[in-house]
Write an enzyme that holds these catalytic residues in place. Sequence first.
Site, PDB file in Angstrom:
ATOM      1  N   ILE A  14      -1.867 -23.159  -7.033  1.00  0.00           N
ATOM      2  CA  ILE A  14      -1.333 -23.768  -8.254  1.00  0.00           C
ATOM      3  C   ILE A  14      -1.637 -22.931  -9.507  1.00  0.00           C
ATOM      4  O   ILE A  14      -0.909 -22.990 -10.485  1.00  0.00           O
ATOM      5  CB  ILE A  14      -1.878 -25.214  -8.398  1.00  0.00           C
ATOM      6  CG1 ILE A  14      -0.931 -26.067  -9.248  1.00  0.00           C
ATOM      7  CG2 ILE A  14      -3.295 -25.233  -8.948  1.00  0.00           C
ATOM      8  CD1 ILE A  14      -1.206 -27.568  -9.164  1.00  0.00           C
ATOM      9  N   ASN A  27     -13.617 -33.653 -11.640  1.00  0.00           N
ATOM     10  CA  ASN A  27     -14.579 -34.760 -11.533  1.00  0.00           C
ATOM     11  C   ASN A  27     -14.831 -35.274 -12.952  1.00  0.00           C
ATOM     12  O   ASN A  27     -14.371 -34.676 -13.923  1.00  0.00           O
ATOM     13  CB  ASN A  27     -15.868 -34.321 -10.833  1.00  0.00           C
ATOM     14  CG  ASN A  27     -16.520 -33.153 -11.528  1.00  0.00           C
ATOM     15  OD1 ASN A  27     -16.825 -33.213 -12.716  1.00  0.00           O
ATOM     16  ND2 ASN A  27     -16.713 -32.062 -10.806  1.00  0.00           N
ATOM     17  N   GLY A  35     -12.883 -26.411  -4.840  1.00  0.00           N
ATOM     18  CA  GLY A  35     -11.477 -26.717  -4.573  1.00  0.00           C
ATOM     19  C   GLY A  35     -10.535 -26.228  -5.646  1.00  0.00           C
ATOM     20  O   GLY A  35     -10.717 -25.151  -6.234  1.00  0.00           O
ATOM     21  N   ASP A  37     -10.050 -27.379  -8.592  1.00  0.00           N
ATOM     22  CA  ASP A  37     -10.680 -27.345  -9.921  1.00  0.00           C
ATOM     23  C   ASP A  37     -11.466 -26.046 -10.118  1.00  0.00           C
ATOM     24  O   ASP A  37     -11.423 -25.437 -11.196  1.00  0.00           O
ATOM     25  CB  ASP A  37     -11.609 -28.558 -10.038  1.00  0.00           C
ATOM     26  CG  ASP A  37     -11.860 -28.967 -11.474  1.00  0.00           C
ATOM     27  OD1 ASP A  37     -10.970 -28.748 -12.318  1.00  0.00           O
ATOM     28  OD2 ASP A  37     -12.941 -29.520 -11.737  1.00  0.00           O
ATOM     29  N   THR A 121      -7.563 -35.267  -1.948  1.00  0.00           N
ATOM     30  CA  THR A 121      -7.496 -35.102  -0.480  1.00  0.00           C
ATOM     31  C   THR A 121      -8.448 -34.045   0.063  1.00  0.00           C
ATOM     32  O   THR A 121      -8.483 -33.802   1.270  1.00  0.00           O
ATOM     33  CB  THR A 121      -6.063 -34.744  -0.030  1.00  0.00           C
ATOM     34  OG1 THR A 121      -5.703 -33.492  -0.598  1.00  0.00           O
ATOM     35  CG2 THR A 121      -5.077 -35.801  -0.442  1.00  0.00           C
TER      36      THR A 121
HETATM   37  N1  AR6 Z   1      -3.959 -24.595  -5.464  1.00  0.00           N
HETATM   38  C1  AR6 Z   1      -3.463 -25.782  -5.019  1.00  0.00           C
HETATM   39  N2  AR6 Z   1      -4.143 -26.662  -4.285  1.00  0.00           N
HETATM   40  C2  AR6 Z   1      -5.421 -26.342  -3.973  1.00  0.00           C
HETATM   41  C3  AR6 Z   1      -6.037 -25.146  -4.395  1.00  0.00           C
HETATM   42  C4  AR6 Z   1      -5.252 -24.255  -5.172  1.00  0.00           C
HETATM   43  N3  AR6 Z   1      -5.752 -23.095  -5.627  1.00  0.00           N
HETATM   44  N4  AR6 Z   1      -7.311 -25.117  -3.911  1.00  0.00           N
HETATM   45  C5  AR6 Z   1      -7.480 -26.257  -3.210  1.00  0.00           C
HETATM   46  N5  AR6 Z   1      -6.344 -26.994  -3.234  1.00  0.00           N
HETATM   47  P1  AR6 Z   1     -10.073 -30.753  -3.988  1.00  0.00           P
HETATM   48  P2  AR6 Z   1     -10.523 -33.585  -4.722  1.00  0.00           P
HETATM   49  C6  AR6 Z   1      -6.062 -28.308  -2.624  1.00  0.00           C
HETATM   50  O1  AR6 Z   1     -11.292 -30.765  -3.158  1.00  0.00           O
HETATM   51  O2  AR6 Z   1     -10.471 -33.985  -3.306  1.00  0.00           O
HETATM   52  C7  AR6 Z   1     -13.949 -30.452  -7.017  1.00  0.00           C
HETATM   53  O3  AR6 Z   1     -15.205 -29.920  -6.818  1.00  0.00           O
HETATM   54  C8  AR6 Z   1      -6.924 -28.721  -1.459  1.00  0.00           C
HETATM   55  O4  AR6 Z   1      -6.495 -28.079  -0.284  1.00  0.00           O
HETATM   56  O5  AR6 Z   1      -9.847 -29.596  -4.879  1.00  0.00           O
HETATM   57  O6  AR6 Z   1      -9.774 -34.399  -5.736  1.00  0.00           O
HETATM   58  C9  AR6 Z   1     -13.811 -31.236  -8.334  1.00  0.00           C
HETATM   59  O7  AR6 Z   1     -14.578 -30.685  -9.377  1.00  0.00           O
HETATM   60  C10 AR6 Z   1      -6.638 -30.221  -1.426  1.00  0.00           C
HETATM   61  O8  AR6 Z   1      -5.418 -30.460  -0.745  1.00  0.00           O
HETATM   62  O9  AR6 Z   1     -10.029 -32.075  -4.971  1.00  0.00           O
HETATM   63  C11 AR6 Z   1     -14.286 -32.607  -7.927  1.00  0.00           C
HETATM   64  O10 AR6 Z   1     -15.699 -32.699  -7.938  1.00  0.00           O
HETATM   65  C12 AR6 Z   1      -6.438 -30.570  -2.900  1.00  0.00           C
HETATM   66  O11 AR6 Z   1      -6.304 -29.324  -3.586  1.00  0.00           O
HETATM   67  C13 AR6 Z   1     -13.807 -32.739  -6.507  1.00  0.00           C
HETATM   68  O12 AR6 Z   1     -13.693 -31.416  -5.999  1.00  0.00           O
HETATM   69  C14 AR6 Z   1      -7.556 -31.387  -3.529  1.00  0.00           C
HETATM   70  O13 AR6 Z   1      -8.814 -30.961  -3.024  1.00  0.00           O
HETATM   71  C15 AR6 Z   1     -12.429 -33.370  -6.450  1.00  0.00           C
HETATM   72  O14 AR6 Z   1     -12.061 -33.542  -5.110  1.00  0.00           O
END
Ligand code: AR6
Length: 176
Positions: A14, A27, A35, A37, A121
């Site tokens: 993204i 968060n 992830g 973020d 997710t």
């Molecule tokens: N581009 C698009 N999607 C992505 C990318 C990217 N570069 N990297 C990961 N994903 P997560 P949450 C997808 O864990 O579950 C963080 O530490 C990933 O495959 O990023 O809402 C925050 O600071 C998944 O499908 O977010 C919070 O503490 C999706 O993004 C916590 O994680 C969401 O996974 C939030 O957890």
Amino acid sequence: MTTSDRVQFIVGDITALEVDAVVTAANESLIGGGGVDGAVHAAAGPGLFEECRSIGLCPEGEARLTGGYLLPAKHIIHTVGPVYEDGSFGEANVLRSAYESSLRLAEENAIRSIAFPCIATGTYGFPNAAACEIAVDTVTKWLECHEYPELIVFCCFEEPDISLYRERLSNAGQAL
Ligand code: AR6
């Protein structure tokens, strides 16, 4: 442009998207993590961290707008999804609210194109299929009665999410 023309999905990172705003799954502290973020903060650079620190906390289900800094996107919308336990703690409502809050912020700022990751997710553990249904249904309902954003992109990062979105969007497309 018809309503169904206003929804797209792509596979990839993204942070590379040239849209008016990318959404990050943050968060409550807004100061980054792993992830998506972590990727957004790393790509946007330290200016983003400073702006986030000045905003303070963002409760779950809400969203906040910042600049895009070194990203191709002009803005970043930070929203906080639910930490998934077993589904009986209002997680679905919080996730719906995260999408709606992001869309409302986009509308208020005349943002024409916005990209969403699959919020909650990853680290937060929301089941992918249920999260996909909430994402697609909330967005398509929004588009029925709002002009902004004009274009909504679902950005899937992981292979299995692609087919979930493809199927849900084609079902939604029949109703649009
Ligand atoms: N581009 C698009 N999607 C992505 C990318 C990217 N570069 N990297 C990961 N994903 P997560 P949450 C997808 O864990 O579950 C963080 O530490 C990933 O495959 O990023 O809402 C925050 O600071 C998944 O499908 O977010 C919070 O503490 C999706 O993004 C916590 O994680 C969401 O996974 C939030 O957890």
